[in-house]
Scaffold this motif. Structure first.
Motif, PDB file in Angstrom:
ATOM      1  N   ASN A 196     -59.111 -18.923  14.180  1.00 29.96           N
ATOM      2  CA  ASN A 196     -60.286 -19.767  13.926  1.00 29.96           C
ATOM      3  C   ASN A 196     -60.168 -20.509  12.593  1.00 29.96           C
ATOM      4  O   ASN A 196     -61.126 -20.622  11.825  1.00 29.96           O
ATOM      5  N   GLY A 197     -58.965 -21.001  12.325  1.00 34.98           N
ATOM      6  CA  GLY A 197     -58.722 -21.805  11.138  1.00 34.98           C
ATOM      7  C   GLY A 197     -58.482 -21.022   9.868  1.00 34.98           C
ATOM      8  O   GLY A 197     -58.180 -21.618   8.821  1.00 34.98           O
ATOM      9  N   VAL A 198     -58.582 -19.706   9.908  1.00 34.99           N
ATOM     10  CA  VAL A 198     -58.397 -18.869   8.726  1.00 34.99           C
ATOM     11  C   VAL A 198     -56.961 -18.328   8.713  1.00 34.99           C
ATOM     12  O   VAL A 198     -56.510 -17.731   9.696  1.00 34.99           O
ATOM     13  N   ARG A 238     -61.933  -4.374   9.396  1.00 40.83           N
ATOM     14  CA  ARG A 238     -62.717  -4.453   8.164  1.00 40.83           C
ATOM     15  C   ARG A 238     -61.924  -4.067   6.923  1.00 40.83           C
ATOM     16  O   ARG A 238     -62.440  -4.135   5.795  1.00 40.83           O
ATOM     17  N   GLU A 239     -60.669  -3.692   7.117  1.00 40.62           N
ATOM     18  CA  GLU A 239     -59.811  -3.366   5.981  1.00 40.62           C
ATOM     19  C   GLU A 239     -58.859  -4.512   5.630  1.00 40.62           C
ATOM     20  O   GLU A 239     -58.273  -4.528   4.556  1.00 40.62           O
ATOM     21  N   GLY A 240     -58.687  -5.458   6.552  1.00 42.08           N
ATOM     22  CA  GLY A 240     -57.786  -6.572   6.298  1.00 42.08           C
ATOM     23  C   GLY A 240     -57.059  -6.997   7.560  1.00 42.08           C
ATOM     24  O   GLY A 240     -57.446  -6.630   8.676  1.00 42.08           O
ATOM     25  N   THR A 252     -60.636 -10.125   6.623  1.00 44.09           N
ATOM     26  CA  THR A 252     -61.235  -9.160   7.543  1.00 44.09           C
ATOM     27  C   THR A 252     -61.925  -9.886   8.696  1.00 44.09           C
ATOM     28  O   THR A 252     -62.070 -11.117   8.672  1.00 44.09           O
ATOM     29  N   VAL A 253     -62.389  -9.133   9.679  1.00 40.27           N
ATOM     30  CA  VAL A 253     -63.098  -9.741  10.808  1.00 40.27           C
ATOM     31  C   VAL A 253     -64.373 -10.435  10.341  1.00 40.27           C
ATOM     32  O   VAL A 253     -64.827 -11.401  10.964  1.00 40.27           O
TER      33      VAL A 253
END
Length: 316
Positions: A196-198, A238-240, A252-253
């Motif tokens: 998503n572009g990240v 959620r950790e990376g 993270t998400v």
């Protein structure tokens, strides 16, 4: 490296099931060595040592790089992991809820590629070699393998998340490798992943493998070109962001924008240190009979949280 007890991680278990390869790991834990140094240390021929090194490299346990030497070029072996964590099946793992989408290699939604490049189904070549125009051909949806020297390819996966659900982790698995003219097992390529572009991070593929035929590669496919890749598992939680348990970045998400779909981009960028191309193997090619597998793991919100959040997933 995080792995679990399943067929997809069989190369790792096979690589560790050898006294010689365990000795190689122990030696490389002390310092990087070339093939000749490893062979002398273990009292083996260079040919036998090359075979063992290839097994460890295919499993992702070590990586190799070509460096100048007095005699020309030598292959230096470097330990690529410091820990392997094995997750066994359990009731808690089975209880995790997720959405799964399998996308064939030819179902990309955008691209910008440069030769060497091409596509093929399990029956035939699609179009002609090294002509990017065929990446727009309608027949490209039948592709089970594709490759390019530089540029990017994008895939979209539907976002099935509901307002009552909380995204916990995204897992993407696919078989990939470098793209060398014909093939070259020592052909590093920096492959960058975006969602998503990240930008999630970059993984360096060690080479384009054709030392033996891929387990599922069709019989008509030439011996001297792309035979198989490495199965890579990309996880964002959620950790990376991680690839095979090795952290790529701190993304993270929660850093990913939500939309009606997830857009995965795989890119070989012109300013990368190693511009060595990309090959994607789908069902019917390579060593893993699978397409690109996308999983979104989620938990359920409480009724109160759902009413308070009033979440609406908007188009990106």
């Amino acid at each position: 490296m995080d792995i679990h007890v399943s067929e997809e991680w069989l190369p790792v278990f096979e690589a560790l099931a050898s006294r010689v390869r365990l000795q190689i790991i122990q030696a490389l834990a002390e310092q990087p060595m070339n093939i000749r140094e490893l062979a002398e240390r273990l009292g083996l021929s260079s040919a036998i040592m090359t075979m063992h090194v290839r097994k460890l490299e295919t499993a992702g346990i070590i990586r190799t790089e070509m460096i100048p030497s007095r005699g020309g070029i030598q292959k230096r072996c470097i330990l690529n992991v410091d820990t392997i964590r094995i997750s066994f099946p359990n009731s808690a793992e089975e209880a995790r809820e997720y959405y799964r989408v399998d996308v064939p290699v030819g179902y990309y939604t955008d691209f910008d590629v440069q030769p060497t490049c091409g596509l093929a189904s399990v029956e035939k070549i699609i179009g002609q070699f090294d002509d990017p125009r065929y990446f727009s051909d309608p027949e490209r949806v039948r592709a089970n393998i594709l490759w390019f020297g530089q540029g990017y390819i994008e895939y979209k996966f539907p976002n099935h998340m509901l307002p009552s659900q909380v995204l916990e982790e995204i897992e993407i698995s696919l078989e990939i490798g470098s793209e060398a003219p014909k093939a070259n097992e020592n052909w590093p390529s920096d492959i960058t992943f975006y969602l998503n572009g990240v930008r999630l991070g970059t993984w360096t593929s060690p080479g384009d493998f054709a030392d033996r035929r891929g387990t599922y590669t069709p019989a008509w496919w030439p011996d001297e070109i792309n035979q198989y890749g490495l199965l890579k598992v990309l996880r964002i939680n959620r950790e990376g962001s991680f690839i095979d348990g090795i952290q790529l970045s701190s993304v993270t998400v929660d850093d990913l924008p939500l939309g009606l779909h997830w857009t995965l981009r795989l890119s070989v960028e012109e300013d990368a240190q190693h511009v060595g191309g990309l090959t994607i193997y789908g069902a019917g090619f390579g060593n893993y009979n699978q397409d690109i597998v996308f999983k979104a793991y989620y938990s359920q919100k409480s009724v109160r949280q759902t009413h308070q959040s009033g979440i609406v997933i908007a188009s990106s």
